[in-house]
Design a protein around this motif. Structure first.
Motif, PDB file in Angstrom:
ATOM      1  N   ALA A   1       0.917  -1.385  -0.038  1.00 18.61           N
ATOM      2  CA  ALA A   1      -0.074   0.030   0.257  1.00 18.61           C
ATOM      3  C   ALA A   1       1.083   1.080   0.065  1.00 18.61           C
ATOM      4  N   GLU A   2       1.910   1.251   0.789  1.00 18.85           N
ATOM      5  CA  GLU A   2       2.831   2.371   0.650  1.00 18.85           C
ATOM      6  C   GLU A   2       3.253   2.566  -0.810  1.00 18.85           C
ATOM      7  N   ALA A   3       3.743   1.565  -1.390  1.00 20.77           N
ATOM      8  CA  ALA A   3       4.359   1.824  -2.642  1.00 20.77           C
ATOM      9  C   ALA A   3       3.423   2.115  -3.649  1.00 20.77           C
ATOM     10  N   ALA A   4       2.025   1.813  -3.409  1.00 21.72           N
ATOM     11  CA  ALA A   4       0.961   2.275  -4.310  1.00 21.72           C
ATOM     12  C   ALA A   4       0.900   3.593  -4.037  1.00 21.72           C
ATOM     13  N   ALA A   5       0.717   4.162  -2.777  1.00 19.92           N
ATOM     14  CA  ALA A   5       0.460   5.495  -2.533  1.00 19.92           C
ATOM     15  C   ALA A   5       1.523   6.548  -3.055  1.00 19.92           C
ATOM     16  N   GLU A   6       2.700   6.046  -3.160  1.00 21.67           N
ATOM     17  CA  GLU A   6       3.717   6.899  -3.898  1.00 21.67           C
ATOM     18  C   GLU A   6       3.388   7.059  -5.410  1.00 21.67           C
ATOM     19  N   VAL A   7       2.721   6.202  -6.179  1.00 23.53           N
ATOM     20  CA  VAL A   7       2.419   6.429  -7.454  1.00 23.53           C
ATOM     21  C   VAL A   7       1.151   7.240  -7.402  1.00 23.53           C
ATOM     22  N   ALA A   8       0.087   6.940  -6.597  1.00 22.42           N
ATOM     23  CA  ALA A   8      -1.226   7.672  -6.721  1.00 22.42           C
ATOM     24  C   ALA A   8      -1.066   8.854  -6.331  1.00 22.42           C
ATOM     25  N   ASP A   9      -0.246   9.252  -5.475  1.00 23.47           N
ATOM     26  CA  ASP A   9      -0.078  10.879  -4.866  1.00 23.47           C
ATOM     27  C   ASP A   9       0.437  11.481  -6.214  1.00 23.47           C
ATOM     28  N   ARG A  10       0.888  11.113  -7.199  1.00 25.00           N
ATOM     29  CA  ARG A  10       1.362  11.963  -8.293  1.00 25.00           C
ATOM     30  C   ARG A  10      -0.107  12.210  -9.260  1.00 25.00           C
ATOM     31  N   TYR A  11      -1.086  11.476  -8.991  1.00 25.09           N
ATOM     32  CA  TYR A  11      -2.401  11.859  -9.510  1.00 25.09           C
ATOM     33  C   TYR A  11      -3.540  12.509  -8.941  1.00 25.09           C
TER      34      TYR A  11
ATOM     35  N   VAL B   1      -5.010  15.228  -8.992  1.00 26.92           N
ATOM     36  CA  VAL B   1      -5.500  16.188  -9.796  1.00 26.92           C
ATOM     37  C   VAL B   1      -5.786  17.737  -9.334  1.00 26.92           C
ATOM     38  N   ALA B   2      -6.429  17.590  -8.354  1.00 26.16           N
ATOM     39  CA  ALA B   2      -6.859  18.911  -7.654  1.00 26.16           C
ATOM     40  C   ALA B   2      -5.501  19.557  -6.905  1.00 26.16           C
ATOM     41  N   GLY B   3      -4.473  18.792  -6.749  1.00 24.23           N
ATOM     42  CA  GLY B   3      -3.136  19.646  -6.089  1.00 24.23           C
ATOM     43  C   GLY B   3      -2.748  18.928  -5.083  1.00 24.23           C
ATOM     44  N   THR B   4      -3.780  18.184  -4.007  1.00 21.32           N
ATOM     45  CA  THR B   4      -3.358  17.882  -2.784  1.00 21.32           C
ATOM     46  C   THR B   4      -3.814  16.413  -2.442  1.00 21.32           C
ATOM     47  N   PRO B   5      -3.039  15.418  -2.525  1.00 17.96           N
ATOM     48  CA  PRO B   5      -3.142  14.089  -2.228  1.00 17.96           C
ATOM     49  C   PRO B   5      -4.040  13.775  -0.997  1.00 17.96           C
ATOM     50  N   PRO B   6      -4.745  12.609  -1.086  1.00 14.31           N
ATOM     51  CA  PRO B   6      -5.316  12.366   0.299  1.00 14.31           C
ATOM     52  C   PRO B   6      -4.602  12.248   1.419  1.00 14.31           C
ATOM     53  N   ASP B   7      -5.014  12.789   2.583  1.00 12.51           N
ATOM     54  CA  ASP B   7      -4.079  12.903   3.812  1.00 12.51           C
ATOM     55  C   ASP B   7      -3.483  11.302   4.228  1.00 12.51           C
TER      56      ASP B   7
ATOM     57  N   GLY C   1     -13.609  13.638   1.190  1.00 16.38           N
ATOM     58  CA  GLY C   1     -13.013  13.434   0.155  1.00 16.38           C
ATOM     59  C   GLY C   1     -12.260  11.987   0.302  1.00 16.38           C
ATOM     60  N   HIS C   2     -12.676  11.074   1.399  1.00 16.39           N
ATOM     61  CA  HIS C   2     -11.895   9.999   1.448  1.00 16.39           C
ATOM     62  C   HIS C   2     -12.330   8.808   0.897  1.00 16.39           C
ATOM     63  N   HIS C   3     -11.704   7.684   0.661  1.00 18.73           N
ATOM     64  CA  HIS C   3     -12.222   6.507  -0.177  1.00 18.73           C
ATOM     65  C   HIS C   3     -11.773   5.288   0.477  1.00 18.73           C
ATOM     66  N   ASP C   4     -12.577   4.592   1.079  1.00 22.28           N
ATOM     67  CA  ASP C   4     -12.071   3.343   1.811  1.00 22.28           C
ATOM     68  C   ASP C   4     -11.701   2.361   0.532  1.00 22.28           C
ATOM     69  N   VAL C   5     -10.538   1.391   0.854  1.00 24.80           N
ATOM     70  CA  VAL C   5     -10.658   0.466  -0.171  1.00 24.80           C
ATOM     71  C   VAL C   5     -10.602  -0.870   0.467  1.00 24.80           C
TER      72      VAL C   5
ATOM     73  N   ALA D   1      -8.882   7.347  -5.651  1.00 28.82           N
ATOM     74  CA  ALA D   1      -8.717   8.200  -4.514  1.00 28.82           C
ATOM     75  C   ALA D   1      -8.267   9.542  -4.767  1.00 28.82           C
ATOM     76  N   ALA D   2      -7.034   9.651  -5.429  1.00 26.66           N
ATOM     77  CA  ALA D   2      -6.525  10.830  -5.716  1.00 26.66           C
ATOM     78  C   ALA D   2      -6.908  11.612  -6.744  1.00 26.66           C
ATOM     79  N   SER D   3      -7.505  11.137  -7.736  1.00 27.46           N
ATOM     80  CA  SER D   3      -7.452  12.007  -8.918  1.00 27.46           C
ATOM     81  C   SER D   3      -9.112  12.279  -8.944  1.00 27.46           C
ATOM     82  N   LEU D   4      -9.998  11.804  -8.400  1.00 27.93           N
ATOM     83  CA  LEU D   4     -11.588  12.153  -8.537  1.00 27.93           C
ATOM     84  C   LEU D   4     -12.100  13.300  -7.649  1.00 27.93           C
ATOM     85  N   PRO D   5     -12.819  14.211  -8.357  1.00 28.07           N
ATOM     86  CA  PRO D   5     -13.466  15.221  -7.460  1.00 28.07           C
ATOM     87  C   PRO D   5     -14.196  14.846  -6.332  1.00 28.07           C
ATOM     88  N   ASP D   6     -14.430  15.579  -5.259  1.00 29.34           N
ATOM     89  CA  ASP D   6     -15.334  15.393  -4.184  1.00 29.34           C
ATOM     90  C   ASP D   6     -16.735  15.023  -4.638  1.00 29.34           C
TER      91      ASP D   6
END
Length: 438
Positions: free
Chosen positions: A227-237, A239-245, A279-283, A306-311
């Motif tokens: 999950a930590e490795a996936a988050a590094e990728v997802a954070d780059r997407y 779109v609104a500028g701020t990744p999920p906390d 803005g949170h999405h449980d997986v 979770a990182a890219s979609l609008p609220d």
């Protein structure tokens, strides 16, 4: 052979929520989710969405509606709110006796489990708000029912809270209201959160938190690393500028898979993500169908949503290819197109009567596996081609214009790429036909 994500199952916003299902394909490979029967509306729960509320159906007995202008009912609601505030303070302070003190003895076992799960998830915010006034419960003399909306955060103390509405029942003991029952949240499709109904073991990382049942505790170190490795990728997407906390991932055993978030997923489902507010999405991943190698790209895809979609979500079926294509692009994580584990389905779709329109790719709820897999593969190839031509950042700008700002594809292409969408569309289709050997 690695699992590969077969993507989103979207629900209409009847519950201000969205959900993605993942399905296995062949032996150890992931399958593609089907569409909800009610059509595509991806409505992401968030505090930015006005009026977020998961409605909770009544449990035993239906409450008789209490008049909102009844002074006695308002005073009773205030006393209940005081009790809930005391309970919240005890929860945040790690005071289990104080948390249980507001409840009758019959309610305490379930509340004890809920307390332990919330503490394991490192609850940092718990803000109960009373909705309206209590109502008498028919068939249960002396009992009152009250819906409580709770804003909550895990790990991060200053997050935008997720929101859940919970039905509560009370009995008056002397002058003091006492909790008799705290019901599960049952709004579809979100359903009961895992922390409402299960004992949880939890591992926390820098960007993610992974939770499962005590029986599967041994899986947590590996899942957290993935999950930590996936988050590094997802954070780059983002779109609104701020990744999920924080990304929150639940790993469900057989029983939990049928209960968490309402259960009832098809037998081919391997995982899904559901909006829970703020803005949170449980997986959620299915322990019965996931494999170590398949979990990596599944998580990259899901966390990218979770990182890219609008609220507020999106509801345009014609842009399904863009939403899923971007997540597939992230899931592929830079691998060569020739290694994409879905080209056979792409070829079958391209050769099998597809009309050549990206806006028609969204699969029907009863689509065959290869049709769904082909749709995701075509979406991936279209987005991949745009990235090759314009770069990832401009594609993210295009995504934001279309999905967040709800511009038309024509407007967005002209603004971001400086090229007409009609030509770009045909260019993408020609590219993917070449890849498919059509």
């Amino acid at each position: 052979m690695a699992f590969r994500p077969i993507r989103s199952h979207h629900f209409p916003d009847r519950a201000r929520s969205w959900e993605r299902w993942e399905r296995r394909r062949g032996r150890s490979r992931r399958r593609w989710p089907l569409w909800a029967p009610l059509g595509l509306v991806l409505a992401v729960l968030a505090c930015g969405v006005p009026g977020v509320l998961l409605l909770v159906p009544g449990a035993a007995g239906r409450p008789a509606a209490g008049p909102p202008d009844d002074p006695a009912a308002r005073r009773l609601a205030e006393r209940m709110a005081v009790q809930l505030d005391r309970q919240a303070a005890a929860l945040l302070a790690g005071d289990r006796p104080g948390f249980l003190a507001v409840a009758e003895s019959a309610a305490r076992p379930a509340l004890t489990r809920r307390y332990a799960a919330l503490r394991a998830l490192r609850v940092t915010v718990w803000r109960p708000e009373v909705d309206g006034v209590p109502a008498k419960v028919d068939g249960r003399p002396g009992e009152w029912r009250l819906t409580v909306t709770v804003g909550y955060c895990f790990v991060v103390p200053d997050c935008t809270p997720s929101t859940v509405a919970i039905g509560t029942r009370w009995r008056i003991v002397g002058e003091e209201p006492r909790l008799v029952t705290v019901e599960e949240s049952r709004a579809e499709p979100a359903g009961a959160r895992p922390w409402e109904v299960s004992d949880l073991a939890v591992a926390v990382g820098k960007r993610t938190m992974v939770a499962t049942t005590p029986a599967l505790r041994a899986k947590l170190p590996g899942l957290l690393a993935q999950a930590e490795a996936a988050a590094e990728v997802a954070d780059r997407y983002a779109v609104a500028g701020t990744p999920p906390d924080r990304y929150l991932v639940f790993y469900a055993g057989r029983t939990e898979w049928q209960r968490w978030y309402g259960g009832g997923r098809p037998k081919w489902t391997a995982g899904y993500a559901v909006g829970v507010g703020g803005g949170h999405h449980d997986v959620v991943l299915n322990a019965q169908t996931s494999t170590p190698t398949g979990t990596d790209d599944l998580l990259r895809h899901e966390l990218t949503h979770a990182a890219s979609l609008p609220d507020r979500g999106y509801s345009d079926r014609s842009t399904w290819w863009l939403v899923e294509g971007l997540a597939e692009h992230a899931g592929a994580d830079g691998q060569r197109v020739a290694r994409y584990d879905g080209l056979a389905e792409v070829r079958k779709l391209v050769h099998g009567g597809w009309n050549g329109r990206l806006d028609s790719l969204a699969p029907a709820d009863d689509a065959a596996d290869d049709r769904v897999g082909g749709a995701y593969g075509v979406s991936y190839l279209a987005v991949h081609h745009l990235v090759d031509r314009y770069g990832e950042q401009r594609v993210l700008d295009f995504f934001r214009a279309v999905v967040h700002e709800r511009q038309s594809l024509d407007e967005a292409a002209d603004q971001v790429f400086g090229d007409p969408w009609s030509g770009l569309h045909d260019d993408c289709v020609n590219y993917l036909r070449t890849v498919a050997g059509a």
